[in-house]
Every structure is written in structure tokens, then in C-alpha cells.
Design a protein around this motif. Sequence first.
Motif, PDB file in Angstrom:
ATOM      1  N   GLY A 191       0.790  -1.228   0.000  1.00 33.69           N
ATOM      2  CA  GLY A 191       0.000   0.000   0.000  1.00 33.69           C
ATOM      3  C   GLY A 191       0.817   1.270   0.000  1.00 33.69           C
ATOM      4  N   SER A 192       2.123   1.167   0.282  1.00 32.21           N
ATOM      5  CA  SER A 192       2.970   2.354   0.217  1.00 32.21           C
ATOM      6  C   SER A 192       3.493   2.608  -1.184  1.00 32.21           C
ATOM      7  N   GLU A 193       3.341   1.617  -2.065  1.00 30.41           N
ATOM      8  CA  GLU A 193       3.838   1.737  -3.431  1.00 30.41           C
ATOM      9  C   GLU A 193       2.725   1.732  -4.467  1.00 30.41           C
ATOM     10  N   GLN A 194       1.562   1.261  -4.070  1.00 28.04           N
ATOM     11  CA  GLN A 194       0.458   1.090  -5.013  1.00 28.04           C
ATOM     12  C   GLN A 194      -0.830   1.547  -4.341  1.00 28.04           C
ATOM     13  N   ASP A 195      -1.698   2.186  -5.102  1.00 22.05           N
ATOM     14  CA  ASP A 195      -2.984   2.608  -4.562  1.00 22.05           C
ATOM     15  C   ASP A 195      -3.870   1.390  -4.344  1.00 22.05           C
ATOM     16  N   LEU A 196      -4.155   1.089  -3.074  1.00 21.78           N
ATOM     17  CA  LEU A 196      -4.897  -0.129  -2.750  1.00 21.78           C
ATOM     18  C   LEU A 196      -6.296  -0.105  -3.345  1.00 21.78           C
ATOM     19  N   GLU A 197      -6.977   1.019  -3.242  1.00 18.84           N
ATOM     20  CA  GLU A 197      -8.340   1.098  -3.787  1.00 18.84           C
ATOM     21  C   GLU A 197      -8.344   0.866  -5.285  1.00 18.84           C
TER      22      GLU A 197
END
Length: 340
Positions: A212-218
Amino acid sequence: MQAFQVKAPHDYDVSEQPVPSPGVGEVLIDVAFAGICGSDMHIIHGDNAFVRFPRITGHEFAGVISAVGDGVDPARIGERVCIDPVVNCGECYPCRIGRPNVCTAMQVIGVHRHGGFAEQVNVPAANAYRLPDTLDLDAAALVEPYSIAANVLSRMNPYPGDRLLIIGAGVIGLTILQMAHAMGIEDVIISDILDTRLETARAMGASHAINGSEQDLEQAVHELTSGEGIPLIADAACVPAMLPAMLRMACPAGRIGLLGFNPTPSDLSQLEVIKKELTLVGSRLNNRKFPEVIAHIEAGRLDPKALISHRVALGDMPEAIHMLDTTPEKARKVLVDIAS
């Protein structure tokens, strides 16, 4: 006997304590192994409102019954057991409707009464579950965290074919992942901000592991579900600020399981809940899930030993606590070998 005792917040040691004698309806456990949990760390830091000091902590443990109190069959002496830490009154409304894990007078072993970070401890006989001969005591010590996973998943009422999103790939997230597979939930997405945890989740069979720090989770969930959203979301990170995102990621008729005791308020959009008819459920401890977990472990559907990253002796617990305080990312489950 030797025991790890928390005298006050940030004040703890391994010291000599009196050997307990089992009371009426109790058994004395010679503890073999005990797991260090995040809630044990909360007690040490003074963040648990229920504990009264001084306290011998530890609620994940297994051992052998060495003595029994009045009213307990002496034949139980010698039984290999693991301990359900939930002690309930049996009379209040939750108990009457089969929800003893939220008993109004509940006590938790290791919180309200002395626990398993000791060579010996008394527990109610009803809380000591006999183990199959094939189940090792070190694995049995971890039945309790799996019971947390079993409880939250049952509270979310999974349907065949449901997909699950687990937020947080720490020990509880990993137990939920394994338990989901044991219950037939095959498609499990898990998120965290530590790649090492995500690598472990992949090794345990996560369908997708998202940092989640590298990719938008939503956005990732939107793409993975073709915009439909997720039926089941388990919050194993216990960050109140994540609730609005969970509401958005849930599909219509979705269920969200919350596990954290964080008192910080969460923003909740009533519109989002109502238009999707979402269900938000709390999950505390476990509601008699030990037999289910033991059966899954015995059948090979759960692998407790895969959770263990460190093994320490009882006397080395202060150093283990320091490690968990300063470099928690290096550990999964720290198992204390009480008998070593």
C-alpha cells in the motif's frame, strides 16, 4: 517457579513467583510453550485498560495438566492441552445467547488473571482443550491466534466463492489468510506496507499481495474486481483511518470485520453503508473456536509452525520484548520455550 511479570507499564522482569495450587474446578498447567502477542505488548506499554498490575501475562499457551482441583476428574492429570483464555460467567445476556466472548463479566487469562508466561499456571478445567497425540505442543500454543481468525471470518458469514481482502499481513493477517483457505475461501488479497510480510503472505498462498505504500490499494482492488468491489474485508491492521477506504472497496452486500481496540474515532459515511447495505461487525477474542482450529491443524489445513520466526527461553523474554519494540518488522510470532 519462574515467571515473566509486568509490574507496571514498562516495568517487567523474569522473577521467582509462588507455585499456584488449583482451586475448585481448576487445573494446574505445566506450561511448555507460549506465544508473544501484540496485546501482550499493549499491556507492557500501559495501553490495555482492562489489566491490573502486577500481572503474569501470556494468553497463547499449551502444556500438560499436572494437578487438578476439587470437582475435576483426576484422570485429566497428564493430558496435553491448549488453553482458551476466555473465562465467562455463563449468566449474562451474551452468555445466554451463546456469545461468551463478550460476556459482561468476562476475564481473559493473561489480562485479568495470571497467564502462561510462567512455568505453571492455574486455569478453569473447561478452558483446557485436550490435544490429539499428533499435535505438537509448540504448534498447539498457537491455536489461540487462529481462533481470532476463525471468529472474525465466521462473523462475516462467508458465502461460497467470496473473495477476501485482508488489510495487514502481520501475524493476525497471516492467520486469517490460512484460516480462510482452510474454510474454502480460495481467492485472498492481502495488503501491507512491508515487502517481507507480503513475501510471507505469497508463500502462504495469497492470490495477490499489494504494498500500500507503493500502489494505490483502492485502485488495485477496483482493477482486480472489475469495479465490483470485495465481498469480505478483514481489518488486521486496526487503523481507524482506513475505515472510509474499506467502505469504498466493499461491494454491495459486503461485510467488513473489525478487530482493533484503537479508541480513535473513524469517519463513517452513512450513505456508503446504506446504499450498499454493508455489514460492519466487531470481533473480539473467540467464541468457542478452539475445537474447530484444532481439527484444522490436525488435518493439515493450518500450519502454525510457519508463523514462528523466533524461539526464546523464558529467561530471554526481556530481550525478545526489546526486539519487538525496536525492530518489529523482523518478527512474526515469537514463541517462548518455557520448559527449556
